[in-house]
Structures are given as C-alpha cells and as structure tokens.
Design an enzyme around this catalytic site. Structure first.
Site, PDB file in Angstrom:
ATOM      1  N   GLY A   1       0.840  -1.206   0.000  1.00  0.00           N
ATOM      2  CA  GLY A   1       0.000   0.000   0.000  1.00  0.00           C
ATOM      3  C   GLY A   1       0.864   1.241   0.000  1.00  0.00           C
ATOM      4  N   ASN A   2       0.292   2.372   0.387  1.00  0.00           N
ATOM      5  CA  ASN A   2       1.076   3.611   0.483  1.00  0.00           C
ATOM      6  C   ASN A   2       0.524   4.478   1.610  1.00  0.00           C
ATOM      7  OD1 ASN A   2      -0.990   5.545  -0.617  1.00  0.00           O
ATOM      8  ND2 ASN A   2      -0.812   4.178  -2.375  1.00  0.00           N
TER       9      ASN A   2
END
Ligand code: PMT
Length: 401
Positions: A209-210
C-alpha cells in the site's frame, strides 16, 4: 449570521441539558429567535422556568396545558433549523423509528427543516451497535450529527459520550447558516471523487500500500457537498471521518480493481470526476490463498500493472469534466503537463513531495493547478482551503465554456 434566524431546541433527558442554557445565551446574543421544547424526562434536569426566562419564550413540554392544545405542527413549521441536544439513546431511537409518544417527538416528526442531533450518553451506550445504527439511520434521513466528545462522563467513566460543548453546537449552527448564504455553485451536479490509498493483497494477511490518508479527497468531498453537489466518494482504506455525510455517498473499497469497478459503475452519470487517490500502480500477479510461511531466506513477488483508472476515465470521457492529481518529486511541471495530456484531463493539481507540509498524511498541501490555457500556484494551506481553490478553479473553467 444568526440574526433573526428561527432556531428550535429540543432537549431530552440527559445531564448535558444544563449546557443548553449557555447555548441559548449565545444564540440570543447573536440576535437569533429561540424556542424550546422538552421531553418529559428533560424536566428533571433543567426547569422550563429557567429556559423560558433565558429564551424569552414559552417552553413547551406537553401536548396540552390548561385545556389548550400545544400545536406541534405550528412549532415544527416555525423552525428554520432544529437542534436536538442533548439527544439521549432513547430519544434518538424513537426519532429514527417513528415513535411519537411525546410532544418533542411529534414536533420533530412534523418538521421540514434541517435537523442537527447532538448525542449525549455514557460511553458504552454511545458505542452500542444499536446507537451506531440509529446514528447512521439519522444521517441517512439527511440529519446532521454533531459527534459526542471524549472526557469524564457523569457516570465517572471516561470516554466518548459527552455532548459537544455549547461553543461547538453554536459553531455548527452558525456554519450552517453561513453555508446556506454561500451560493450553491454545484447544485444539480454529480461529483465523483477517488480518495486514499489502495491496498493490494499479497496473501490473506499482507498487502502492499502507500501512506495516503484520504484527507485531501475527504476535504474535496465535503467542499463539493457544501456547494450543493451530489458526491460519490470512492475511498480506499482510510481513518478519515466525514464531518457531515450530507449529500455524500461513501463507497469503501480496498484494491485498485475494486476502485476501478466502483468508479465505472457510476461514471456515465457524473458531471465531474476528481482523482485524488494514490492508486497502487502495481499489484501482485499471484495472490496467495494461505499466509506465506517464512521458510525461505528470500522471497520474490512478481507484480503486474494495475489499470490506470483516471486514464480509463479520460479515454471514455464524453460530457465529464476531469480533474487529476500529480504527485511528483522531479521534473514536476513537465510530468504534470504530460499527465494532463495523456489522461485527457481538463485540469491537474500538482503537489510535490519536496514541499514541507504537502502530500501524504499532512493537514496542509501546497499545489499548483494547471489547465490547457491557465495555471496558478497557491501557498501552503489547509486541505479544506486547497479543496476550495481546486473547485473555484474548476467552476471558472466549467461555467466560462
Ligand atoms: O490522502 P492524503 O494523505 O491527503 O494525500 C493526498 C495525496 C498526496 C495522495 C493527493 O494530493 C495526491 O497527490 N493524489 C494523487 C497521488 C498519485 O497517485 O499521483 P500519480 O501522479 O501517481 O497519479 C496521477 C493521477 O492518476 C492521480 O490523479 C491518480 O489518482 C491517478 N491514477 C494513478 C494510477 C492508477 N492506477 N489509477 C489512477 O487513477
């Protein structure tokens, strides 16, 4: 802002009722007309005499007094706004399920004006699934919830459940009237906004993810809704809470594929699309069904490219006005301009990871907005103010064409 406004306060039986006495003072100080209706239980916490002295109006509790009928419909239709505060779990439950066994509830059910609800209860009652569901129902009816605050409760326990302070209630009411006076520049428009990160599953417990928090996208959703738009907010995993869900349909997704599907199930019907999400560019080729065991010294995962949602929106664009974001670290303007062109956008919002206070997770952002004919750099400011700049820029283009 509140001068001559007709504000109806409905009090139910909670200890926080004493705070309403201060609120009445504040509202009258601004020139508002205030009327008060109590549930029978509220009378145990504050007296009609005190409230009528403060509000300079007759306080109502029962359907009839001295052989005369208190007309609940007249009071309801008089109000420009109703605030139910404190709203106990009991009164909330009756309101959303159509139970009408006292004058206050009959007034509420006869009203046509916007309704604000300030819940007040002990922390476990506030957390209880039935309360959560009732608050969701109330929001579904278009009511505005003023969330309870954290702190010491009358029970001596500590947690969320205290009714918001009079200053907060006052602010909600004055913001409401201020918003009403502001022009509804996006009335009749449907705006779709992507927000937050996407999570791409590796196995049942791990993902890639981020750091996007969703703050920028949620600020855009709230601002567009305040301007009268019907908003579809497609959000990846986010801890953000909407201050008001009024006019906002929140669709929660996890992966880029889910975000793509959610966007395209609404795409034909939207007028404006804003892609503020930080969509994962790649996803693991294989999603392991079982948790990967740490038996090997190294692990390789093959990634494949996700579909670019915004690019697909650009390719299928007919009447839609499209706003993209560019999150850059080098050749910033050049890359943003290229994205504007390649993704067939009407404008792009460039934010740089090199600017302090900008980008992921921050409360603030510093942006440059670029369209084919125009560009403008803005100073560092809160994401709500950035959202206003973005929509102002967009409205100038939309309404001048
Ligand atoms: O969520 P916050 O913590 O508030 O942070 C806000 C933000 C920094 C995430 C936001 O301001 C922002 O810059 N969003 C875009 C981030 C990004 O992915 O930029 P990009 O340059 O990689 O992508 C360009 C555009 O294509 C973006 O509009 C993006 O939403 C879109 N895109 C990208 C890849 C993909 N597969 N699908 C897309 O739709």
């Amino acid at each position: 802002m509140l001068s001559q406004k007709k504000i109806l306060l409905i009090l139910s039986g909670g200890i926080a009722a004493y705070k309403i006495q201060i609120l009445i003072r504040m509202l009258l100080g601004e020139g508002a007309n205030v009327r008060v209706v109590l549930t029978p239980a509220a009378k145990h916490f504050v007296t009609p005499l005190t409230l009528s002295t403060l509000s300079r109006s007759k306080v109502l509790v029962d359907f009839h007094e001295n052989g005369l009928w208190n007309n609940h419909v007249d009071i309801a239709l008089w109000a420009e706004v109703i605030l139910v505060a404190p709203c106990t779990a009991n009164t909330l439950s009756k309101m959303v399920h159509g139970i009408c066994d006292n004058l206050a509830l009959a007034v509420y059910m006869s009203a046509k004006c916007p309704v604000f609800i300030a819940p007040s209860m002990d922390l476990d009652m506030y957390k209880h699934p039935s309360t959560r569901q009732n608050l969701d129902l109330a929001e579904g009816y278009g009511h505005f919830i003023i969330p309870a605050e954290e702190g010491i409760l009358a029970s001596g326990l500590e947690g969320q459940g205290r009714m918001a302070e009079p200053e907060t209630l006052f602010k909600h009411l004055s913001d409401f009237f201020r918003g009403k006076e502001r022009k509804k520049t996006l009335l009749g428009k449907t705006v779709l906004i992507t927000a937050g990160p996407t999570y791409e599953a590796i196995d049942p417990v791990r993902f890639i993810g981020n750091h996007s928090s969703g703050k920028m996208g949620y600020a855009l959703a709230e601002t567009a809704a305040e301007r009268g738009a019907g908003v579809i907010l497609v959000s990846g995993p986010s801890q953000e809470k909407l201050r008001s869900k009024h006019n906002i349909n929140l669709i929660s997704v996890v992966s880029a594929k889910e975000m793509y599907d959610a966007v395209f199930s609404h795409y034909d019907a939207i007028d404006i699309g804003i892609a503020s999400a930080a969509v994962a560019d790649y996803t693991p080729k294989k999603k392991f069904r079982q948790k990967i065991k740490k038996t090997e010294e190294s692990l390789s995962i093959e990634f494949i490219k996700n579909t670019d949602i915004l690019k697909a929106m650009g390719e299928q664009k007919r009447h839609q006005f499209l706003i993209g974001f560019a999150l850059e670290m080098e050749n910033e303007e050049e890359n943003a301009r290229e994205k504007l062109k390649k993704k067939n956008l009407d404008m792009i919002v460039l934010n740089s990871l090199r600017n302090k206070g900008s980008g992921f997770g921050e409360e603030t952002n510093k942006v440059k907005i670029i369209s084919k004919e125009n560009e403008r750099s803005y100073s560092l400011k809160s994401k709500i103010l950035v959202a206003q700049d973005i929509l102002n820029f967009a409205e100038n283009l939309i309404y001048s064409s």
